[in-house]
Design a protein around this motif. Structure first.
Motif, mmCIF file in Angstrom:
data_model
loop_
_atom_site.group_PDB
_atom_site.id
_atom_site.type_symbol
_atom_site.label_atom_id
_atom_site.label_comp_id
_atom_site.label_asym_id
_atom_site.label_seq_id
_atom_site.Cartn_x
_atom_site.Cartn_y
_atom_site.Cartn_z
ATOM 1 N N VAL A 1 1.425 6.999 -6.771
ATOM 2 C CA VAL A 1 0.329 7.932 -7.063
ATOM 3 C C VAL A 1 0.793 9.367 -6.822
ATOM 4 O O VAL A 1 0.565 10.265 -7.632
ATOM 5 N N LEU A 2 1.466 9.580 -5.689
ATOM 6 C CA LEU A 2 1.955 10.920 -5.366
ATOM 7 C C LEU A 2 3.051 11.360 -6.337
ATOM 8 O O LEU A 2 3.120 12.533 -6.720
ATOM 9 N N ASN B 1 5.141 15.396 -1.035
ATOM 10 C CA ASN B 1 4.495 14.310 -0.283
ATOM 11 C C ASN B 1 4.989 12.945 -0.732
ATOM 12 O O ASN B 1 5.068 12.002 0.070
ATOM 13 N N ALA B 2 5.337 12.835 -2.021
ATOM 14 C CA ALA B 2 5.886 11.573 -2.519
ATOM 15 C C ALA B 2 7.216 11.263 -1.840
ATOM 16 O O ALA B 2 7.496 10.109 -1.488
ATOM 17 N N ARG C 1 8.177 4.599 3.865
ATOM 18 C CA ARG C 1 8.390 3.211 3.456
ATOM 19 C C ARG C 1 9.734 2.686 3.956
ATOM 20 O O ARG C 1 9.850 1.525 4.358
ATOM 21 N N LEU D 1 0.833 -1.199 0.000
ATOM 22 C CA LEU D 1 0.000 0.000 0.000
ATOM 23 C C LEU D 1 0.871 1.255 0.000
ATOM 24 O O LEU D 1 0.539 2.255 -0.651
ATOM 25 N N LEU D 2 1.988 1.200 0.706
ATOM 26 C CA LEU D 2 2.912 2.332 0.722
ATOM 27 C C LEU D 2 3.497 2.568 -0.672
ATOM 28 O O LEU D 2 3.720 3.717 -1.074
ATOM 29 N N ASP D 3 3.756 1.478 -1.382
ATOM 30 C CA ASP D 3 4.275 1.616 -2.749
ATOM 31 C C ASP D 3 3.241 2.285 -3.653
ATOM 32 O O ASP D 3 3.585 3.155 -4.466
ATOM 33 N N VAL D 4 1.980 1.891 -3.496
ATOM 34 C CA VAL D 4 0.909 2.489 -4.300
ATOM 35 C C VAL D 4 0.794 3.980 -4.000
ATOM 36 O O VAL D 4 0.704 4.812 -4.915
ATOM 37 N N ILE D 5 0.814 4.325 -2.716
ATOM 38 C CA ILE D 5 0.711 5.729 -2.317
ATOM 39 C C ILE D 5 1.865 6.528 -2.903
ATOM 40 O O ILE D 5 1.672 7.630 -3.436
ATOM 41 N N TYR D 6 3.075 5.963 -2.822
ATOM 42 C CA TYR D 6 4.247 6.668 -3.336
ATOM 43 C C TYR D 6 4.113 6.951 -4.832
ATOM 44 O O TYR D 6 4.349 8.075 -5.291
ATOM 45 N N ALA E 1 6.486 10.034 1.571
ATOM 46 C CA ALA E 1 5.989 8.657 1.520
ATOM 47 C C ALA E 1 7.137 7.672 1.363
ATOM 48 O O ALA E 1 7.122 6.570 1.936
#
Length: 320
Positions: free
Chosen positions: A246-247, A260-261, A268, A239-244, A264
């Motif tokens: 996307v940002l 923010n990326a 991680r 999920l952290l990878d997805v958030i990173y 993130a």
């Protein structure tokens, strides 16, 4: 003669611990503050100079013209670890501190670094390493202290649990471990670097007292101390990878999302890397190779916070 010590970063929690320890060891202590309103954070007996090390030119530099010190202790650190902040503070401001050390006649520079630079992936780690290299080649006696996690960084979820929310762990809660340090134990180690010649011209990784602690062990101890079950919320690392990502994609259009990326990515790293000495031979983090210091433990700290009903404010260092 009583040695004169100039302390940078004295208003942070690590810096405050260093200030207390330096005074307890009878050093003549002066702290550099950017803001005169922060003088109330200094322990009794500490002197201060108002100046900005990050913007160290002209009038700022002249503040020190008639000053001399034997040792500079730097607890400077970027607030967020984001690239711009990291290179401005962990590198550029530290280079200013090194220049200042030379100008005031200091022969010894004690640096608070971080154990995570042994496996660098992030901007602030590369910035810290770049300054470590500059310090080592400076000709000054150096002591580079690389501590593991701090009590403060591992105490932010107590309030969540008190309020009935789940304790967040990544994966199964055993992906990482650390031997955290109290501010006072770290401060005493930094102060001891001055007189202890075995700590001169050394890179010094250190951990706190006791065994390595996993996130799941933290949750279990909180349950015991609070006298009630603690809900565990497992967060997949994916999920952290997805958030990173996307940002990061959003960061192509927005500077804020790009920042923010980076944050993130820092999150991680700490979710998947232990704060222990890395054993290159085994390819794993190693508690046995992580030197212990001090006497205070994280769980004693938890007990005190719960007894006093005290919440920990981590500000820019908050992850959850």
């Amino acid at each position: 003669m009583q040695k004169r010590v100039l302390l940078l970063g004295a208003t942070g929690t690590a810096g405050q611990g260093a200030a207390r320890a330096l005074l307890a060891q009878d050093y003549d202590l002066t702290c550099v503050l950017r803001d005169s309103g922060k003088t109330n954070t200094l322990p009794e007996g500490a002197k201060h100079i108002i100046a900005s090390i990050a913007n160290f030119e002209g009038d700022q530099k002249r503040v020190f013209e008639d000053e001399s010190f034997d040792v500079v202790v730097s607890c400077l650190a970027s607030r967020t670890g984001a690239p711009k902040d990291a290179w401005a503070i962990d590198h550029a401001a530290q280079l200013n501190a090194l220049s200042l050390a030379r100008s005031v006649g200091a022969k010894h520079f004690v640096l608070l670094s971080a154990i995570c630079v042994q496996k660098p992936k992030l901007a602030f780690q590369y910035a810290k390493l770049a300054f470590e290299e500059a310090l080592i080649s400076s000709g000054l006696t150096y002591s580079i202290v690389r501590p593991t996690a701090f009590f403060k960084s591992l105490s932010g979820q107590i309030e969540r649990v008190r309020n009935g929310k789940g304790f967040l762990v990544f994966g199964d809660g055993t992906l990482t471990s650390c031997t955290p340090l109290s501010d006072d134990d770290l401060g005493r180690f930094l102060a001891n670097c001055i007189a202890d010649e075995t700590k001169h011209n050394q890179i010094l990784p250190i951990g706190g007292h006791g065994p390595a602690i996993t996130p799941i062990a933290q949750a279990e101890e909180l349950a015991r101390l609070l006298g009630k079950p603690v809900k565990i919320k497992h967060v997949p690392v994916a999920l952290l990878d997805v958030i990173y990502w996307v940002l990061r994609i959003g960061g192509l259009l927005s500077k804020k999302l790009a920042e923010n990326a980076e944050l993130a990515q820092i999150g991680r790293y700490y979710a998947t890397e232990s704060m222990l000495v890395w054993n290159a031979e085994t390819g794993a983090y190693d508690r046995a190779l992580t030197p212990s210091t001090g006497t205070e433990t994280l769980f004693e700290h938890y007990a005190q916070l719960i007894k006093e009903n005290h919440a920990v404010e981590r500000g820019d260092h908050s992850v959850f």
